[in-house]
Design an enzyme around this catalytic site. Structure first.
Site, PDB file in Angstrom:
ATOM      1  CG  HIS A 140       9.091  -9.915  20.184  1.00 49.94           C
ATOM      2  ND1 HIS A 140       9.828  -8.955  20.419  1.00 49.94           N
ATOM      3  CD2 HIS A 140       9.802 -11.085  20.450  1.00 49.94           C
ATOM      4  CE1 HIS A 140      11.035  -9.447  20.495  1.00 49.94           C
ATOM      5  NE2 HIS A 140      11.022 -10.777  20.708  1.00 49.94           N
ATOM      6  CG  ASP A 181       9.082  -5.587  20.656  1.00 48.60           C
ATOM      7  OD1 ASP A 181       8.185  -6.096  21.274  1.00 48.60           O
ATOM      8  OD2 ASP A 181       9.683  -6.404  19.806  1.00 48.60           O
ATOM      9  CB  SER A 223      13.390 -10.681  22.845  1.00 43.30           C
ATOM     10  OG  SER A 223      13.832 -10.516  21.581  1.00 43.30           O
TER      11      SER A 223
HETATM   12  N1  ARG Z   1      13.542 -10.499  15.288  1.00 42.04           N
HETATM   13  C1  ARG Z   1      12.691 -10.208  16.482  1.00 42.04           C
HETATM   14  C2  ARG Z   1      13.532 -11.600  17.274  1.00 42.04           C
HETATM   15  O1  ARG Z   1      13.920 -12.346  16.764  1.00 42.04           O
HETATM   16  C3  ARG Z   1      11.562  -9.940  16.829  1.00 42.04           C
HETATM   17  C4  ARG Z   1      10.431 -11.100  16.312  1.00 42.04           C
HETATM   18  C5  ARG Z   1       9.228 -10.613  16.619  1.00 42.04           C
HETATM   19  N2  ARG Z   1       8.714  -9.886  15.783  1.00 42.04           N
HETATM   20  C6  ARG Z   1       8.345 -10.202  14.468  1.00 42.04           C
HETATM   21  N3  ARG Z   1       7.861  -8.962  13.572  1.00 42.04           N
HETATM   22  N4  ARG Z   1       8.115 -11.359  14.076  1.00 42.04           N
HETATM   23  O2  ARG Z   1      13.380 -12.496  17.425  1.00 42.04           O
HETATM   24  N1  GLU Z   2      13.930 -10.749  18.969  1.00 45.30           N
HETATM   25  C1  GLU Z   2      14.906 -11.832  19.438  1.00 45.30           C
HETATM   26  C2  GLU Z   2      14.362 -12.493  20.486  1.00 45.30           C
HETATM   27  O1  GLU Z   2      13.328 -12.634  20.492  1.00 45.30           O
HETATM   28  C3  GLU Z   2      16.148 -10.998  19.676  1.00 45.30           C
HETATM   29  C4  GLU Z   2      16.836 -10.498  18.376  1.00 45.30           C
HETATM   30  C5  GLU Z   2      18.116 -11.304  18.348  1.00 45.30           C
HETATM   31  O2  GLU Z   2      18.104 -12.514  17.898  1.00 45.30           O
HETATM   32  O3  GLU Z   2      18.994 -10.734  18.660  1.00 45.30           O
HETATM   33  O4  GLU Z   2      15.145 -12.935  21.367  1.00 45.30           O
END
Ligand code: ARG
Ligand code: GLU
Length: 653
Positions: A83, A220, A588
């Protein structure tokens, strides 16, 4: 200030109130090292951070300005999340070669794809420059005079360290609300090429359905390579450039993880607010989160309706949908977690004790003054947030204001419905004094939101007029008021932060996240999200097969994965794992390391029940989610047939 610094030196050496909480400064990691070693670390502080020798910090980068990445070979090979690489993979994708859908594997260096605009930053050094930043400060200075002095001193420090030829960029960050200042010098590289990415059905497996959730089965990751000029210096893209030889790269461990194992995360957490007043938390829990969630629910429903009807629209809006849904889901977990863990009453109780202690000190009355400022800010800040979540999301208005608006990914029926829903919500939620004059006039003129919408969508002049009026109203009215109040609040926090540290001399404090390198440490652990439920910390390929469903987009795995599984022997292939490391957005792509400092995983998410850790960390429920490095290796080998990449990597076992 002197007194504070002395005190700080003492404070930093003791344990935090709760185990596993904290995002620690690498240059001060010697103050945590005994605790880390007691929990399983086999390294010294110098192994983790050193300016004189190569250390682990030399293998970690800020990737693309919002993620973390890690070096895994002497040839500049880098891992981050899928991502985090998504937009670059997307830009190389077309109907003929859809790398997003099918994955991409460069067969040799010549096939690696340049990404204009993508940069990575290595930390060269960080140091406490509080004294230099405050040099020349006088007690009689007004706030304006002091701000000007600080600004001037910071500029001078920055200039001293900046060196464009070597790609050296410098910044000074305020920590603890201006109680401490750190200088950061980075080396920034700008020729970063795409080496590999799994198909989205692996890299984004589970999509929005599984996002922020456990059990998780997302592969990921994406792979890049840093290039430099012949002398190893950062350079613009050129075919003459050569792979960069980093000072350090991570050794990969294939031994895997067990519950209870020590782990640490070395990366760039973006933003936390661990020391705020209960009123700030109450506002988020009772007003901001619920209102923003409701508004986004409406927008997501509108998008989904049209995306379900058309494959073309789904492609156009999948990235927009993902970003709206990401915070939407996070806020739900945050609100729930704050309530369940009674963070507001706990903070109120803390503030009561603080206020009693503060009587007769220069902190007397401070928490009350903070509460008053929050009360004063609430209506205007709510209006500001509401505007951002409603009017600002109407693409037709953004298009009118921005000539570079991407019309390729625009579908008018979605935007048209959004206009009516969001303008109505804005109208109903706020007092007329928070609306520009044009809003009141047009509302009366058209009599209904639908009629107004028709006019705006039929006439670009009408759209432009409305967009401009809103922008002016916000710039001249809402923003200045919000900024002024925020500034007063920040000023009180400068003192409150100092006061909290004097009030709790036993507690080890860590500065709020600010997208600079930090270390979090903890252990591999499951958790119990609710009564009678316990989640184990490791997921496997078996779970991917269990979720597999060709009829559900998020769970439609590539055929090759089904075939591999059918051949047998891979049921227990680990995919993701949970640990208690304190992380946030920006983490991330961060390397997840074992006690030897070897790479065992890549951080990519948290469990949504624990997302309140941005405001209050609870070791019972806060978990970071990592990709098990062995799944990455499995996908490279079995799906990408790109195991020639292993030749340049170093394995511990
Ligand atoms: N929750 C994760 C992070 O903040 C992954 C975000 C990307 N993935 C998604 N399915 N939207 O940011
Ligand atoms: N998916 C998040 C990022 O893009 C990390 C998840 C979190 O917030 O810990 O940094």
């Amino acid at each position: 200030m002197k007194r504070f610094l002395l005190l700080a030196a003492v404070l930093f050496t003791v344990l935090p109130a709760r185990a596993d909480e904290g995002m620690w400064l690498p240059s001060l990691i010697s103050q945590r090292i005994a605790d880390m070693q007691a929990k399983g670390l086999k390294l010294s502080a110098e192994d983790i951070y050193s300016v004189n020798h190569s250390s682990l910090k030399d293998a970690v980068v800020l990737f693309g300005g919002g993620c973390t990445g890690e070096l895994v070979s002497d040839e500049g090979l880098l891992f981050t999340n899928h991502h985090c690489g998504y937009s670059y993979i997307q830009r190389h994708s077309s109907v003929e070669h859809d790398y997003l859908k099918d994955g991409f594997w460069a067969k040799n260096r010549a096939e690696e794809l340049p990404n204009p605009g993508l940069t990575v930053r290595f930390l060269v050094k960080m140091e406490d420059v509080t004294a230099a930043v405050l040099k020349g400060d006088k007690p009689k200075f007004t706030d304006e005079q002091r701000d000007a002095l600080i600004k001037k001193n910071i500029e001078a420090l920055r200039k001293q360290e900046t060196n464009p030829a070597k790609g050296l960029v410098a910044q000074v960050n305020s920590l603890y609300y201006g109680n401490q200042y750190f200088l950061y010098v980075f080396q920034e590289f700008r020729d970063v090429r795409l080496v590999g990415a799994p198909p989205s059905s692996i890299g984004k497996f589970g999509g929005e359905t599984d996002n922020w959730m456990w059990p998780r089965h997302t592969g990921d990751f994406s792979i890049f390579r840093i290039y430099a000029d012949q002398d190893g210096n950062p350079a613009d893209y050129s075919p003459e450039n050569v792979p960069y030889h980093p000072k350090k790269s991570f050794i990969v461990s294939r031994k895997g993880v067990n519950e209870g194992d020590f782990t640490f995360v070395y990366g760039c957490p973006g933003s936390t607010q661990e020391y705020v007043h209960s009123e700030a938390v109450r506002y988020i829990q009772d007003i901001s989160d619920p209102e923003k969630i409701a508004l986004r629910t409406t927008r997501l429903e509108i998008m989904k309706k049209y995306m379900d009807q058309s494959q073309a629209v789904r492609i156009q809006y999948s990235s927009k949908y993902a970003s709206v849904a990401n915070a939407w889901k996070k806020w739900q977990g945050e609100e729930k977690g704050l309530r369940k863990n009674k963070i507001v009453p706990l903070k109120q109780e803390y503030e009561k004790r603080f206020a009693e202690w503060a009587v007769g000190t220069r902190y007397e009355g401070l928490t009350d003054r903070l509460a008053q400022l929050y009360t004063a800010r609430e209506p205007i800040y709510r209006a500001y947030e509401y505007y951002n979540e409603t009017v600002r999301t109407i693409e037709r208005l953004n298009m009118a204001a921005n000539p570079n608006f991407n019309r390729k990914d625009y579908y008018e029926p979605i935007d048209s419905e959004t206009f009516v829903a969001m303008m109505s919500a804005f109208d109903q939620a706020l007092d007329d004094s928070y609306k520009p004059e044009i809003f009141l006039r047009k509302r009366a003129q058209y009599g209904s939101m639908e009629k107004w919408r028709d006019a705006v969508f039929a006439d670009s002049l009408e759209a432009r007029e409305l967009a401009r009026a809103f922008t002016n109203f916000v710039n001249e009215n809402l923003s200045p008021q919000v900024s002024a109040l925020n500034k007063s609040i920040e000023k009180l926090y400068h003192d409150y932060m100092q006061g909290q540290r004097e009030f709790e001399p036993e507690k080890a404090f860590y500065p709020d996240a600010n997208l600079t390198l930090r270390i979090a440490y903890g252990s591999v652990a499951g958790y119990s999200p609710s009564d009678a439920v316990y989640y184990r910390p490791v997921s496997t390929l078996k779970g991917i097969i269990e979720k597999d469903n060709p009829d559900i987009f998020d769970y439609d795995i590539p055929q090759v994965l089904r075939d591999i599984y059918a051949r047998g022997g891979h049921e227990s292939q680990p995919v993701c794992f949970l640990a208690t490391n304190h992380t946030t957005g920006g983490n991330s792509g961060s390397p997840v390391l074992n006690g030897e400092g070897q790479l065992i995983g890549i951080n990519f998410d948290r469990v949504w029940e624990g997302t309140m850790s941005d405001l209050a960390f609870d070791p019972e429920i806060c978990r970071n989610i990592s990709l098990d490095i062995r799944y990455l290796l499995f996908v490279i080998q079995e799906v990408g047939h790109a195991d020639y990449l292993f030749d340049e990597m170093h394995f511990a076992d």
